[in-house]
Design a protein around this motif. Structure first.
Motif, PDB file in Angstrom:
ATOM      1  N   LEU A 234     -11.235  11.126   6.076  1.00  0.00           N
ATOM      2  CA  LEU A 234     -10.557   9.867   5.784  1.00  0.00           C
ATOM      3  C   LEU A 234      -9.326  10.142   4.930  1.00  0.00           C
ATOM      4  O   LEU A 234      -9.349  11.027   4.062  1.00  0.00           O
ATOM      5  CB  LEU A 234     -11.493   8.919   5.045  1.00  0.00           C
ATOM      6  CG  LEU A 234     -12.774   8.517   5.784  1.00  0.00           C
ATOM      7  CD1 LEU A 234     -13.712   7.762   4.837  1.00  0.00           C
ATOM      8  CD2 LEU A 234     -12.448   7.657   6.995  1.00  0.00           C
ATOM      9  N   CYS A 235      -8.260   9.385   5.145  1.00  0.00           N
ATOM     10  CA  CYS A 235      -7.026   9.574   4.375  1.00  0.00           C
ATOM     11  C   CYS A 235      -6.518   8.247   3.846  1.00  0.00           C
ATOM     12  O   CYS A 235      -6.115   7.372   4.610  1.00  0.00           O
ATOM     13  CB  CYS A 235      -5.954  10.255   5.223  1.00  0.00           C
ATOM     14  SG  CYS A 235      -4.393  10.514   4.332  1.00  0.00           S
ATOM     15  N   GLU A 236      -6.535   8.091   2.540  1.00  0.00           N
ATOM     16  CA  GLU A 236      -5.933   6.941   1.873  1.00  0.00           C
ATOM     17  C   GLU A 236      -4.428   7.185   1.774  1.00  0.00           C
ATOM     18  O   GLU A 236      -3.991   8.191   1.226  1.00  0.00           O
ATOM     19  CB  GLU A 236      -6.545   6.749   0.480  1.00  0.00           C
ATOM     20  CG  GLU A 236      -5.759   5.874  -0.464  1.00  0.00           C
ATOM     21  CD  GLU A 236      -5.545   4.460   0.059  1.00  0.00           C
ATOM     22  OE1 GLU A 236      -4.447   3.920  -0.177  1.00  0.00           O
ATOM     23  OE2 GLU A 236      -6.456   3.887   0.687  1.00  0.00           O
ATOM     24  N   ARG A 237      -3.621   6.250   2.320  1.00  0.00           N
ATOM     25  CA  ARG A 237      -2.167   6.443   2.342  1.00  0.00           C
ATOM     26  C   ARG A 237      -1.392   5.224   1.863  1.00  0.00           C
ATOM     27  O   ARG A 237      -0.197   5.073   2.119  1.00  0.00           O
ATOM     28  CB  ARG A 237      -1.705   6.850   3.742  1.00  0.00           C
ATOM     29  CG  ARG A 237      -2.275   6.015   4.880  1.00  0.00           C
ATOM     30  CD  ARG A 237      -1.585   4.706   5.125  1.00  0.00           C
ATOM     31  NE  ARG A 237      -0.223   4.920   5.604  1.00  0.00           N
ATOM     32  CZ  ARG A 237       0.767   4.066   5.450  1.00  0.00           C
ATOM     33  NH1 ARG A 237       0.572   2.923   4.794  1.00  0.00           N
ATOM     34  NH2 ARG A 237       1.959   4.319   5.944  1.00  0.00           N
ATOM     35  N   GLY A 238      -2.083   4.364   1.133  1.00  0.00           N
ATOM     36  CA  GLY A 238      -1.420   3.192   0.606  1.00  0.00           C
ATOM     37  C   GLY A 238      -1.481   2.010   1.561  1.00  0.00           C
ATOM     38  O   GLY A 238      -1.512   2.171   2.775  1.00  0.00           O
ATOM     39  N   ILE A 239      -1.498   0.823   1.012  1.00  0.00           N
ATOM     40  CA  ILE A 239      -1.551  -0.403   1.797  1.00  0.00           C
ATOM     41  C   ILE A 239      -0.403  -1.320   1.372  1.00  0.00           C
ATOM     42  O   ILE A 239       0.196  -1.143   0.316  1.00  0.00           O
ATOM     43  CB  ILE A 239      -2.894  -1.135   1.621  1.00  0.00           C
ATOM     44  CG1 ILE A 239      -3.191  -1.371   0.136  1.00  0.00           C
ATOM     45  CG2 ILE A 239      -4.014  -0.355   2.281  1.00  0.00           C
ATOM     46  CD1 ILE A 239      -4.430  -2.170  -0.135  1.00  0.00           C
ATOM     47  N   ARG A 240      -0.097  -2.302   2.223  1.00  0.00           N
ATOM     48  CA  ARG A 240       0.974  -3.238   1.910  1.00  0.00           C
ATOM     49  C   ARG A 240       0.491  -4.288   0.916  1.00  0.00           C
ATOM     50  O   ARG A 240      -0.558  -4.908   1.106  1.00  0.00           O
ATOM     51  CB  ARG A 240       1.455  -3.924   3.182  1.00  0.00           C
ATOM     52  CG  ARG A 240       2.348  -3.046   4.037  1.00  0.00           C
ATOM     53  CD  ARG A 240       2.846  -3.785   5.246  1.00  0.00           C
ATOM     54  NE  ARG A 240       3.839  -2.995   5.959  1.00  0.00           N
ATOM     55  CZ  ARG A 240       4.322  -3.315   7.152  1.00  0.00           C
ATOM     56  NH1 ARG A 240       3.906  -4.407   7.760  1.00  0.00           N
ATOM     57  NH2 ARG A 240       5.216  -2.547   7.736  1.00  0.00           N
ATOM     58  N   THR A 241       1.285  -4.480  -0.117  1.00  0.00           N
ATOM     59  CA  THR A 241       1.009  -5.532  -1.103  1.00  0.00           C
ATOM     60  C   THR A 241       2.336  -6.233  -1.410  1.00  0.00           C
ATOM     61  O   THR A 241       3.343  -6.010  -0.742  1.00  0.00           O
ATOM     62  CB  THR A 241       0.421  -4.941  -2.398  1.00  0.00           C
ATOM     63  OG1 THR A 241       1.426  -4.143  -3.049  1.00  0.00           O
ATOM     64  CG2 THR A 241      -0.799  -4.067  -2.110  1.00  0.00           C
TER      65      THR A 241
END
Length: 339
Positions: A234-241
């Motif tokens: 799994l790769c966390e790559r940031g989300i839109r906020t």
């Protein structure tokens, strides 16, 4: 449904349980662990009757799984999965470093960066041959020629190649030239692509979608695993906020949250997670500090001239500094190092 075998269950007993599952029209997923083997059941539209299995030789327990995801959960495998990419690993004792340019632009560019990545001691080289770009007029990658350059880098430096597949045909090509298939954020819920990835013999790097919840991300991994490919990172790559000071908001809380739910290794992409060169190293340090199994970072020999995402790429010197710093942090937080 999850079938937990006794610690002394024989191979014949395990195979017997698998055979019964298949005779019932379901699919069996055998997961050997450190002390016992668990067998997950998928393909059932309704709940499975535990009485089919509870009294079988070698069976310790038959457990109903209430979570929407079954195979990626700690219920099935309490031990952490270590994904093997040839002789390199992600999720083991060593911090996995995946580094390289956003896009393969030329042979000279790719080899200059690969030399620095190899010199740093990293085992993985990243680079896009096919680039999903927001604008149809932006650089889309070199295509198969880029994949050939990546294969040449593997031959020259022994680095494992991580590159993105945009569609099912793309997976065919990555299987020919690469070592690990990246499913990008825009494709996290491309379910036909996920199912094709689940049939691949290569490990999968699954990036979190642009606005995906934790459950949606984990269920995307479940899609891959349900087809029989258990080698997923799994790769966390940031989300839109609503934040405007970064390209995306890097959700480092996702790392310990996933640890509570899944046995899969988790790495972090601080390059896409911030979109700004000066933020990459601080967020990489933080990622390792919260327990990430590795990092995937963008590096370029001439970021000012990069054809893709130059604003977030580290220079070769900055990359070397990052590697030194995150390895120092890893040594401090690793229990083995403390002991």
């Amino acid at each position: 449904m999850l079938i937990v075998m006794k610690s002394d269950a024989t191979e014949a007993q395990i195979e017997s349980v698998v055979s019964i599952i298949e005779d019932l029209g379901y699919r069996a997923h055998t997961m050997p662990g450190a002390t016992r083997t668990a067998i997950g059941i998928t393909g059932n539209q309704t709940s499975v009757d535990p009485s089919h299995f509870e009294n079988l030789p070698g069976v310790a327990d038959a457990i109903r799984v209430s979570k929407p995801y079954k195979l990626i959960s700690l219920d099935l495998r309490p031990e952490k999965t270590v994904v093997r990419v040839g002789d390199a690993t992600i999720g083991g004792d060593e911090l996995a470093l995946i580094a390289g340019p956003c896009a393969i632009e030329s042979r000279a560019q790719a080899f200059a960066i690969a030399e620095a990545v190899r010199r740093s001691g990293a085992r993985f080289f990243r680079g896009g041959a096919y680039k999903p770009r927001t604008s149809p007029y932006a650089f889309q990658g070199l295509g198969e020629e880029g994949l050939r350059i990546l294969a040449d880098i593997r031959e020259a430096y022994g680095l494992k190649i991580v590159t993105e597949a945009l569609d099912e045909n793309g997976i065919d090509l990555v299987e020919r030239y690469g070592d690990m298939i990246q499913i990008g954020a825009r494709n996290m819920q491309n379910f036909s692509l996920l199912r094709r990835a689940g049939k691949s013999h290569l490990p999968i790097l699954l990036k979190r979608g642009l606005s995906a919840t934790l459950d949606e991300w984990l269920l995307a991994a479940e899609y891959v695993m349900s087809e029989g490919n258990y080698q997923i990172v799994l790769c966390e790559r940031g989300i839109r906020t609503f934040a405007q000071h970064t390209r995306n908001t890097l959700d480092l809380a996702a790392i310990p949250a996933v640890r509570r739910l899944s046995h899969l290794p988790v790495i972090v992409d601080p390059s896409h997670g911030t979109g700004k060169n000066f933020m990459v190293t601080p967020l990489a340090r933080a990622s390792v500090a919260v327990g990430a199994d590795g990092l995937i970072v963008e590096v370029h020999d001439q970021p000012d001239h990069a054809l893709s995402d130059g604003a977030q790429a580290l220079t070769l010197e900055q990359y070397e500094e990052l590697v030194t710093e995150v390895r120092s942090i890893r040594e401090v937080i690793t229990p083995a190092a403390v002991g």
